[in-house]
Design a protein around this motif. Structure first.
Motif, PDB file in Angstrom:
ATOM      1  N   ASN A 131     134.184 -28.814  61.521  1.00 60.77           N
ATOM      2  CA  ASN A 131     133.471 -30.013  61.965  1.00 60.77           C
ATOM      3  C   ASN A 131     134.470 -31.131  62.188  1.00 60.77           C
ATOM      4  OD1 ASN A 131     132.120 -32.792  60.795  1.00 60.77           O
ATOM      5  ND2 ASN A 131     130.746 -31.653  62.115  1.00 60.77           N
ATOM      6  N   ALA A 132     134.191 -31.961  63.168  1.00 60.94           N
ATOM      7  CA  ALA A 132     135.062 -33.111  63.419  1.00 60.94           C
ATOM      8  C   ALA A 132     134.234 -34.323  63.834  1.00 60.94           C
ATOM      9  CB  ALA A 132     136.083 -32.775  64.501  1.00 60.94           C
ATOM     10  N   LEU A 133     134.637 -35.478  63.354  1.00 63.24           N
ATOM     11  CA  LEU A 133     134.052 -36.755  63.779  1.00 63.24           C
ATOM     12  C   LEU A 133     135.018 -37.387  64.770  1.00 63.24           C
ATOM     13  CD1 LEU A 133     132.665 -38.153  60.419  1.00 63.24           C
ATOM     14  CD2 LEU A 133     131.476 -36.849  62.183  1.00 63.24           C
ATOM     15  N   ILE A 134     134.566 -37.527  66.013  1.00 61.73           N
ATOM     16  CA  ILE A 134     135.468 -37.836  67.118  1.00 61.73           C
ATOM     17  C   ILE A 134     134.983 -39.048  67.902  1.00 61.73           C
ATOM     18  CG2 ILE A 134     136.414 -36.952  69.302  1.00 61.73           C
ATOM     19  CD1 ILE A 134     136.205 -34.136  68.116  1.00 61.73           C
ATOM     20  N   ARG A 135     135.911 -39.939  68.201  1.00 64.44           N
ATOM     21  CA  ARG A 135     135.663 -40.996  69.180  1.00 64.44           C
ATOM     22  C   ARG A 135     136.084 -40.454  70.527  1.00 64.44           C
ATOM     23  NH1 ARG A 135     138.256 -46.660  67.663  1.00 64.44           N
ATOM     24  NH2 ARG A 135     137.410 -47.105  69.744  1.00 64.44           N
ATOM     25  N   ILE A 136     135.182 -40.553  71.503  1.00 65.22           N
ATOM     26  CA  ILE A 136     135.484 -39.960  72.806  1.00 65.22           C
ATOM     27  C   ILE A 136     135.947 -40.994  73.822  1.00 65.22           C
ATOM     28  CG2 ILE A 136     133.976 -37.992  72.425  1.00 65.22           C
ATOM     29  CD1 ILE A 136     131.866 -39.359  74.153  1.00 65.22           C
ATOM     30  N   ARG A 137     135.781 -42.287  73.491  1.00 65.75           N
ATOM     31  CA  ARG A 137     136.222 -43.353  74.389  1.00 65.75           C
ATOM     32  C   ARG A 137     136.744 -44.521  73.556  1.00 65.75           C
ATOM     33  NH1 ARG A 137     130.935 -42.666  75.432  1.00 65.75           N
ATOM     34  NH2 ARG A 137     130.350 -41.265  77.127  1.00 65.75           N
ATOM     35  N   SER A 138     137.730 -45.212  74.101  1.00 65.06           N
ATOM     36  CA  SER A 138     138.267 -46.365  73.398  1.00 65.06           C
ATOM     37  C   SER A 138     137.263 -47.507  73.314  1.00 65.06           C
ATOM     38  CB  SER A 138     139.545 -46.846  74.089  1.00 65.06           C
ATOM     39  OG  SER A 138     139.264 -47.244  75.427  1.00 65.06           O
ATOM     40  N   ILE A 139     136.352 -47.589  74.285  1.00 72.90           N
ATOM     41  CA  ILE A 139     135.393 -48.691  74.303  1.00 72.90           C
ATOM     42  C   ILE A 139     134.161 -48.400  73.460  1.00 72.90           C
ATOM     43  CG2 ILE A 139     136.137 -49.501  76.561  1.00 72.90           C
ATOM     44  CD1 ILE A 139     133.671 -48.092  77.755  1.00 72.90           C
ATOM     45  N   ASP A 140     134.083 -47.216  72.898  1.00 75.71           N
ATOM     46  CA  ASP A 140     132.933 -46.805  72.104  1.00 75.71           C
ATOM     47  C   ASP A 140     133.429 -46.455  70.708  1.00 75.71           C
ATOM     48  OD1 ASP A 140     130.361 -44.190  72.486  1.00 75.71           O
ATOM     49  OD2 ASP A 140     130.700 -45.718  70.947  1.00 75.71           O
ATOM     50  N   SER A 141     133.023 -47.236  69.702  1.00 73.86           N
ATOM     51  CA  SER A 141     133.515 -47.005  68.342  1.00 73.86           C
ATOM     52  C   SER A 141     132.733 -45.932  67.593  1.00 73.86           C
ATOM     53  CB  SER A 141     133.464 -48.317  67.550  1.00 73.86           C
ATOM     54  OG  SER A 141     132.128 -48.771  67.441  1.00 73.86           O
ATOM     55  N   THR A 142     131.723 -45.355  68.234  1.00 76.01           N
ATOM     56  CA  THR A 142     130.910 -44.325  67.581  1.00 76.01           C
ATOM     57  C   THR A 142     131.728 -43.069  67.340  1.00 76.01           C
ATOM     58  OG1 THR A 142     128.951 -45.151  68.712  1.00 76.01           O
ATOM     59  CG2 THR A 142     128.798 -42.974  67.718  1.00 76.01           C
ATOM     60  N   ASN A 143     131.588 -42.517  66.125  1.00 73.31           N
ATOM     61  CA  ASN A 143     132.160 -41.209  65.817  1.00 73.31           C
ATOM     62  C   ASN A 143     131.077 -40.148  66.006  1.00 73.31           C
ATOM     63  OD1 ASN A 143     135.037 -41.374  64.538  1.00 73.31           O
ATOM     64  ND2 ASN A 143     133.916 -43.119  63.727  1.00 73.31           N
ATOM     65  N   TYR A 144     131.311 -39.265  66.955  1.00 74.79           N
ATOM     66  CA  TYR A 144     130.343 -38.206  67.242  1.00 74.79           C
ATOM     67  C   TYR A 144     130.737 -36.949  66.467  1.00 74.79           C
ATOM     68  CZ  TYR A 144     128.876 -41.236  71.056  1.00 74.79           C
ATOM     69  OH  TYR A 144     128.428 -42.297  71.781  1.00 74.79           O
ATOM     70  N   SER A 145     129.724 -36.238  65.975  1.00 75.40           N
ATOM     71  CA  SER A 145     129.967 -35.030  65.183  1.00 75.40           C
ATOM     72  C   SER A 145     129.911 -33.798  66.066  1.00 75.40           C
ATOM     73  CB  SER A 145     128.915 -34.924  64.085  1.00 75.40           C
ATOM     74  OG  SER A 145     129.105 -33.748  63.316  1.00 75.40           O
ATOM     75  N   TYR A 146     130.939 -32.988  65.947  1.00 72.36           N
ATOM     76  CA  TYR A 146     131.018 -31.733  66.701  1.00 72.36           C
ATOM     77  C   TYR A 146     131.255 -30.573  65.740  1.00 72.36           C
ATOM     78  CZ  TYR A 146     131.505 -34.711  70.807  1.00 72.36           C
ATOM     79  OH  TYR A 146     131.294 -35.647  71.779  1.00 72.36           O
ATOM     80  N   TRP A 147     130.705 -29.405  66.119  1.00 74.85           N
ATOM     81  CA  TRP A 147     130.838 -28.193  65.307  1.00 74.85           C
ATOM     82  C   TRP A 147     131.464 -27.073  66.121  1.00 74.85           C
ATOM     83  CZ3 TRP A 147     129.676 -27.913  60.160  1.00 74.85           C
ATOM     84  CH2 TRP A 147     128.917 -28.949  59.615  1.00 74.85           C
ATOM     85  N   GLY A 148     132.226 -26.257  65.437  1.00 79.74           N
ATOM     86  CA  GLY A 148     132.706 -25.032  66.037  1.00 79.74           C
ATOM     87  C   GLY A 148     131.644 -23.952  65.952  1.00 79.74           C
ATOM     88  N   GLN A 149     131.977 -22.789  66.508  1.00 81.66           N
ATOM     89  CA  GLN A 149     131.006 -21.703  66.580  1.00 81.66           C
ATOM     90  C   GLN A 149     130.960 -20.877  65.297  1.00 81.66           C
ATOM     91  OE1 GLN A 149     134.015 -21.580  67.781  1.00 81.66           O
ATOM     92  NE2 GLN A 149     134.835 -19.547  67.273  1.00 81.66           N
ATOM     93  N   GLY A 150     131.930 -21.069  64.434  1.00 82.00           N
ATOM     94  CA  GLY A 150     131.971 -20.343  63.173  1.00 82.00           C
ATOM     95  C   GLY A 150     132.867 -19.127  63.230  1.00 82.00           C
ATOM     96  N   THR A 151     133.476 -18.826  62.084  1.00 84.08           N
ATOM     97  CA  THR A 151     134.284 -17.620  61.948  1.00 84.08           C
ATOM     98  C   THR A 151     133.943 -16.967  60.614  1.00 84.08           C
ATOM     99  OG1 THR A 151     136.534 -16.716  62.032  1.00 84.08           O
ATOM    100  CG2 THR A 151     136.276 -18.836  60.923  1.00 84.08           C
ATOM    101  N   GLN A 152     133.815 -15.664  60.627  1.00 86.24           N
ATOM    102  CA  GLN A 152     133.344 -14.963  59.439  1.00 86.24           C
ATOM    103  C   GLN A 152     134.504 -14.603  58.519  1.00 86.24           C
ATOM    104  OE1 GLN A 152     131.475 -10.956  59.870  1.00 86.24           O
ATOM    105  NE2 GLN A 152     129.731 -11.921  58.855  1.00 86.24           N
ATOM    106  N   VAL A 153     134.293 -14.868  57.235  1.00 86.54           N
ATOM    107  CA  VAL A 153     135.244 -14.476  56.200  1.00 86.54           C
ATOM    108  C   VAL A 153     134.518 -13.560  55.220  1.00 86.54           C
ATOM    109  CG1 VAL A 153     136.641 -15.275  54.259  1.00 86.54           C
ATOM    110  CG2 VAL A 153     136.641 -16.551  56.411  1.00 86.54           C
ATOM    111  N   THR A 154     135.059 -12.372  55.030  1.00 89.53           N
ATOM    112  CA  THR A 154     134.483 -11.407  54.097  1.00 89.53           C
ATOM    113  C   THR A 154     135.535 -11.026  53.073  1.00 89.53           C
ATOM    114  OG1 THR A 154     133.026 -10.531  55.827  1.00 89.53           O
ATOM    115  CG2 THR A 154     133.334  -9.186  53.864  1.00 89.53           C
TER     116      THR A 154
END
Length: 122
Positions: free
Chosen positions: A96-119
């Motif tokens: 997961n990452a909290l990302i700013r996508i533009r310099s003019i927008d201070s919002t941190n958007y949350s993004y997720w990866g697709q997942g990887t399995q650990v057994t």
């Protein structure tokens, strides 16, 4: 658009090690927090470890002293080194990452990866 791509999961014996990687790409101005979560079958998703842009980290009690989170800011990549793995570490691991996508927008958007399995199993 932003993508998170994980790699490094697999099957390992108890006591073994694995290293997960997660690379963020796309429209990124800055990345504040990067972290790893996991979800075992029949259980809720839980925090494993997080790291902020300045390098401070936080870990779930169950993984302290066994897992290490790190990040390469130049590569927009976060890593999770997992040592002394136990069967109870078996789960799907999500970046997961909290990302700013533009310099003019201070919002941190949350993004997720697709997942990887650990057994972890003998």
């Amino acid at each position: 658009q932003v993508q998170l791509v994980e790699s490094g999961g697999g099957l390992v014996q108890p006591g073994g090690s694995l290293r997960l990687s997660c690379a963020a790409s796309g429209s990124i101005f800055s990345i504040n927090v990067m972290g790893w979560y996991r979800q075992a079958p029949g259980k809720q998703r839980e925090l494993v470890a997080v790291i902020v842009s300045g390098g401070n980290t936080n870990y779930a009690d169950s993984v302290k002293n066994r897992f290490t989170i790190s990040r390469d800011n130049a590569k927009n990549t976060v890593y999770l080194q997992m040592n002394n793995l136990k069967p109870e570490d078996t789960a799907d691991y999500y970046c997961n990452a909290l990302i700013r996508i533009r310099s003019i927008d201070s919002t941190n958007y949350s993004y997720w990866g697709q997942g990887t399995q650990v057994t972890v199993s003998s």
